[in-house]
Design a protein around this motif. Structure first.
Motif, PDB file in Angstrom:
ATOM      1  N   UNK A  40       0.837  -1.195   0.000  1.00 12.46           N
ATOM      2  CA  UNK A  40       0.000   0.000   0.000  1.00 12.46           C
ATOM      3  C   UNK A  40       0.876   1.251   0.000  1.00 12.46           C
ATOM      4  N   UNK A  41       1.837   1.257  -0.951  1.00 13.62           N
ATOM      5  CA  UNK A  41       2.641   2.454  -1.173  1.00 13.62           C
ATOM      6  C   UNK A  41       1.899   3.355  -2.149  1.00 13.62           C
ATOM      7  N   UNK A  46      -3.054   4.016  -5.224  1.00  8.75           N
ATOM      8  CA  UNK A  46      -3.779   4.411  -6.444  1.00  8.75           C
ATOM      9  C   UNK A  46      -4.616   3.250  -6.984  1.00  8.75           C
ATOM     10  N   UNK A  47      -4.031   2.067  -7.001  1.00  5.19           N
ATOM     11  CA  UNK A  47      -4.759   0.876  -7.483  1.00  5.19           C
ATOM     12  C   UNK A  47      -5.999   0.658  -6.625  1.00  5.19           C
ATOM     13  N   UNK A  48      -5.828   0.714  -5.312  1.00  2.00           N
ATOM     14  CA  UNK A  48      -6.949   0.494  -4.397  1.00  2.00           C
ATOM     15  C   UNK A  48      -8.053   1.528  -4.589  1.00  2.00           C
ATOM     16  N   UNK A  49      -7.665   2.795  -4.780  1.00  2.00           N
ATOM     17  CA  UNK A  49      -8.664   3.845  -4.993  1.00  2.00           C
ATOM     18  C   UNK A  49      -9.462   3.587  -6.273  1.00  2.00           C
ATOM     19  N   UNK A  50      -8.769   3.182  -7.340  1.00  5.29           N
ATOM     20  CA  UNK A  50      -9.460   2.907  -8.599  1.00  5.29           C
ATOM     21  C   UNK A  50     -10.416   1.719  -8.451  1.00  5.29           C
ATOM     22  N   UNK A  51      -9.974   0.683  -7.739  1.00  2.00           N
ATOM     23  CA  UNK A  51     -10.823  -0.488  -7.520  1.00  2.00           C
ATOM     24  C   UNK A  51     -12.032  -0.129  -6.652  1.00  2.00           C
ATOM     25  N   UNK A  57     -14.431  -5.748  -4.345  1.00  2.00           N
ATOM     26  CA  UNK A  57     -13.930  -6.102  -3.015  1.00  2.00           C
ATOM     27  C   UNK A  57     -12.403  -6.209  -3.042  1.00  2.00           C
ATOM     28  N   UNK A  58     -11.756  -5.592  -2.061  1.00  2.00           N
ATOM     29  CA  UNK A  58     -10.291  -5.507  -2.018  1.00  2.00           C
ATOM     30  C   UNK A  58      -9.799  -5.990  -0.663  1.00  2.00           C
ATOM     31  N   UNK A  59      -8.683  -6.698  -0.705  1.00  2.00           N
ATOM     32  CA  UNK A  59      -7.958  -7.021   0.514  1.00  2.00           C
ATOM     33  C   UNK A  59      -6.522  -6.574   0.309  1.00  2.00           C
ATOM     34  N   UNK A  60      -6.065  -5.671   1.152  1.00  2.00           N
ATOM     35  CA  UNK A  60      -4.691  -5.174   1.075  1.00  2.00           C
ATOM     36  C   UNK A  60      -3.826  -6.016   2.003  1.00  2.00           C
ATOM     37  N   UNK A  61      -2.666  -6.415   1.509  1.00  2.00           N
ATOM     38  CA  UNK A  61      -1.673  -7.087   2.336  1.00  2.00           C
ATOM     39  C   UNK A  61      -0.508  -6.124   2.487  1.00  2.00           C
TER      40      UNK A  61
END
Length: 179
Positions: A40-41, A46-51, A57-61
């Motif tokens: 989550x750099x 940016x990827x997470x915001x677009x998704x 549904x998102x899971x960040x590691x």
């Protein structure tokens, strides 16, 4: 008074923290067709915001507690764990996810995750970040479905904007959602 002492005793023993961890693991196990974002750099953010804009549904590691906190403040589900470990990828649901996005800060770490992920889930769609062309070649060889170099992508977009600004602005309207 006895009940309060028992409750405080449970709290001191970490009971409530363990229960919270079990609930979180159960929630992760129930996820499917989600996207796992490793890192989550700047790119992972940016990827997470677009998704999120697409309601995916998102899971960040994420291994860094500060980055984990930032992601959680954005409403994301986050595992504080090392993405290079098979155990982490399995717990994150690699066998049931839609895609695994590998956006760690090091090409070597990204390569390691691609190798692990490909071994654990041969059909999983793996999207990896690369700093250099050499790294991109190795990530592809290791089994990445798609390799993206942020510098190459940005350079191409900027060159295209310099040469064909109207076409790029039109493509921006098609590709990006502004909100």
């Amino acid at each position: 008074q006895l009940t309060l002492q028992r409750l405080l005793g449970l709290s001191e023993a970490g009971y409530f923290r363990r229960m919270s961890e079990l609930r979180f693991k159960r929630m992760i196990r129930s996820m499917q067709n989600h996207v796992i974002v490793c890192g989550y750099g700047r790119i992972g953010t940016e990827i997470s915001q677009q998704l999120q804009l697409e309601n995916v549904p998102i899971l960040v590691v994420e291994i860094d507690p500060l980055s984990k906190d930032l992601a959680e403040k954005q409403g994301l589900k986050v595992m504080l764990a090392d993405a290079t470990l098979d155990e982490t990828l399995l717990l994150a649901g690699i066998e049931k996810c839609r895609s695994l996005v590998i956006a760690l800060s090091s090409d070597a770490a990204n390569l390691y995750v691609v190798l692990s992920a490909r071994g654990l889930s041969p059909k999983c769609r793996l999207i990896a970040r690369a700093e250099s062309q050499e790294a991109a070649n190795k990530l592809k060889l290791a089994g990445a479905s798609v390799v993206v170099s942020p510098y190459v992508a940005a350079g191409r977009t900027m060159a295209a904007t310099a040469l064909r600004p109207i076409a790029v602005n039109f493509m921006d309207l098609l590709v990006y959602k502004r909100g």
